[in-house]
Design an enzyme around this catalytic site. Structure first.
Site, mmCIF file in Angstrom:
data_model
loop_
_atom_site.group_PDB
_atom_site.id
_atom_site.type_symbol
_atom_site.label_atom_id
_atom_site.label_comp_id
_atom_site.label_asym_id
_atom_site.label_seq_id
_atom_site.Cartn_x
_atom_site.Cartn_y
_atom_site.Cartn_z
ATOM 1 N N HIS A 13 76.166 58.673 12.715
ATOM 2 C CA HIS A 13 75.468 57.944 11.655
ATOM 3 C C HIS A 13 75.478 58.865 10.437
ATOM 4 O O HIS A 13 74.546 59.605 10.163
ATOM 5 C CB HIS A 13 74.031 57.624 12.076
ATOM 6 C CG HIS A 13 73.200 57.027 10.968
ATOM 7 N ND1 HIS A 13 73.540 55.862 10.325
ATOM 8 C CD2 HIS A 13 72.046 57.451 10.391
ATOM 9 C CE1 HIS A 13 72.631 55.585 9.399
ATOM 10 N NE2 HIS A 13 71.708 56.550 9.419
ATOM 11 N N ARG A 33 70.637 71.904 5.323
ATOM 12 C CA ARG A 33 70.519 70.835 6.312
ATOM 13 C C ARG A 33 70.112 71.401 7.669
ATOM 14 O O ARG A 33 69.335 70.790 8.404
ATOM 15 C CB ARG A 33 71.859 70.090 6.424
ATOM 16 C CG ARG A 33 71.815 68.868 7.330
ATOM 17 C CD ARG A 33 73.183 68.233 7.463
ATOM 18 N NE ARG A 33 73.144 67.082 8.338
ATOM 19 C CZ ARG A 33 74.211 66.472 8.824
ATOM 20 N NH1 ARG A 33 75.411 66.915 8.511
ATOM 21 N NH2 ARG A 33 74.097 65.426 9.618
ATOM 22 N N ARG A 54 75.708 46.578 7.597
ATOM 23 C CA ARG A 54 76.220 46.709 6.223
ATOM 24 C C ARG A 54 77.714 46.399 6.183
ATOM 25 O O ARG A 54 78.201 45.732 5.260
ATOM 26 C CB ARG A 54 75.968 48.134 5.716
ATOM 27 C CG ARG A 54 74.491 48.447 5.465
ATOM 28 C CD ARG A 54 74.279 49.929 5.207
ATOM 29 N NE ARG A 54 72.898 50.221 4.833
ATOM 30 C CZ ARG A 54 72.239 51.325 5.173
ATOM 31 N NH1 ARG A 54 72.846 52.250 5.904
ATOM 32 N NH2 ARG A 54 70.994 51.515 4.793
ATOM 33 N N ASP A 60 74.492 50.573 9.995
ATOM 34 C CA ASP A 60 75.788 50.760 9.322
ATOM 35 C C ASP A 60 76.699 49.570 9.620
ATOM 36 O O ASP A 60 77.396 49.067 8.725
ATOM 37 C CB ASP A 60 76.482 52.033 9.825
ATOM 38 C CG ASP A 60 75.620 53.271 9.709
ATOM 39 O OD1 ASP A 60 76.004 54.203 8.991
ATOM 40 O OD2 ASP A 60 74.559 53.302 10.346
#
Length: 350
Positions: free
Chosen positions: A210, A123, A186, A183
């Site tokens: 996030h 990452r 949702r 988010d």
């Protein structure tokens, strides 16, 4: 590359029919220079960038839309595809170019471009490649539109919003990340689904990163103005905390599920970003959970970190952060989320 836009010239010779086709009314004056003309530039024409562009067009949010990408053929194809829908859309001038000069004078620049993760890549290495990409994107945007608001959508959005802020030299109110706006949508959908109500009647926020360390603000959830947890307690209705945690977990995992099923997310983020565009350009002063410079809020003082907090958005970008009441547990989780982001930032060397 070749640019195409709506204009008044026809034919190979560029015959201008405007003066012949229209005649001014008697004693007319030139249009007022104070009339607001909005210009939005979208950097990156992948699935996310085009979903955002398409939603901005259909919702009539700007007078001029610019697309910028490094792939000239795809870029021109996307531009033409949108232009050919002109008869079905509000009038918007659409431009496209690989040259950032086309973005000159933008009110809002939306960055969706980002490097894709290579199999087996860490990452951190992916993030380093995105930082290098931002070093080629942000400076020209700043040069051509020094008064714009930067809206970062590329992931990891919190860290890259910080990177964009550092590279731009802009005041913090003019650099915003899309953060947990989606988010939270949702989250509202899932709560509404549980209670069988309209999601628009649910007020609920996801804040922080996030990502996996995001924080669900259960204490502030209300439906139709009724605080949910207080109502359950007053009515002596028992509920299990595990049920609440499962809803939050479903929020976190929902994006992964969409990606697993269709390969990418696009429509929801398109609508989410369009809602931010509307609030900013039309000075709506609506509250959105977006990634902002969080230093000094809720005990976050370990460094300069961007994460999502409920913020009021308007023409100047972030107008202020809402003073939402957090429980001690929620505030601690938010600080932990900030630490998670800061740990990544310290490895960037910016």
């Amino acid at each position: 590359m070749h640019k195409s836009e709506s204009g008044s010239s026809l034919g190979p010779g560029g015959l201008d029919l405007t003066q012949s086709f229209f005649k001014p009314v008697f004693n007319a004056e030139t249009p007022s220079p104070t009339k607001r003309h909005n210009k939005v530039s979208v950097i990156g024409t992948g699935n996310v960038g085009m979903a955002i562009a398409q939603t901005i067009l259909t919702q009539d949010l700007t007078d001029e839309l610019v697309l910028v990408d490094a792939k000239p053929d795809k870029l021109r194809g996307e531009m033409l595809d949108l232009q050919h829908a002109a008869a079905f859309l509000p009038r918007t001038k659409i431009h496209a170019s690989t040259d950032y000069s086309v973005t000159v004078g933008s009110d809002l620049c939306i960055v969706t471009a980002g490097a894709r993760q290579i199999v087996g890549e860490s990452r951190l290495n992916l993030l380093q490649r995105n930082v290098s990409l931002f070093q080629t994107i942000i400076p020209p945007l700043v040069r051509y539109s020094p008064d714009c608001v930067l809206l970062i959508v590329s992931n990891p959005v919190d860290v890259l919003t910080y990177v964009a802020w550092k590279l731009s030299g802009f005041p913090s109110n003019r650099v915003i990340g899309s953060g947990t706006n989606l988010d939270s949508s949702r989250f509202r959908f899932l709560i509404a689904d549980h209670l069988d109500v309209n999601a628009q009647d649910v007020q609920a926020y996801i804040v922080g990163e996030h990502g996996d360390s995001s924080v669900a603000l259960w204490s502030s959830i209300s439906v139709g103005g009724v605080p949910v947890l207080s109502f359950l307690q007053n009515q002596q209705i028992t509920y299990e905390k595990e049920t609440l945690e499962n809803i939050h977990k479903e929020v976190i995992e929902s994006a992964y599920e969409v990606i697993r099923l269709k390969g990418y997310t696009s429509w929801a983020i398109g609508y989410s970003v369009a809602s931010l565009v509307r609030s900013i350009l039309r000075d709506q002063r609506k509250i959105h959970p977006v990634s902002v410079l969080a230093k000094g809020f809720y005990g976050i003082d370990g460094g300069e970190v961007f994460l999502s907090l409920p913020a009021q958005l308007g023409r100047g970008g972030v107008l202020g952060v809402t003073n939402v009441h957090l429980t001690d547990e929620e505030a601690q989780r938010l600080r932990d989320s900030a630490k998670t982001i800061l740990e990544v930032q310290t490895q960037l060397g910016i």
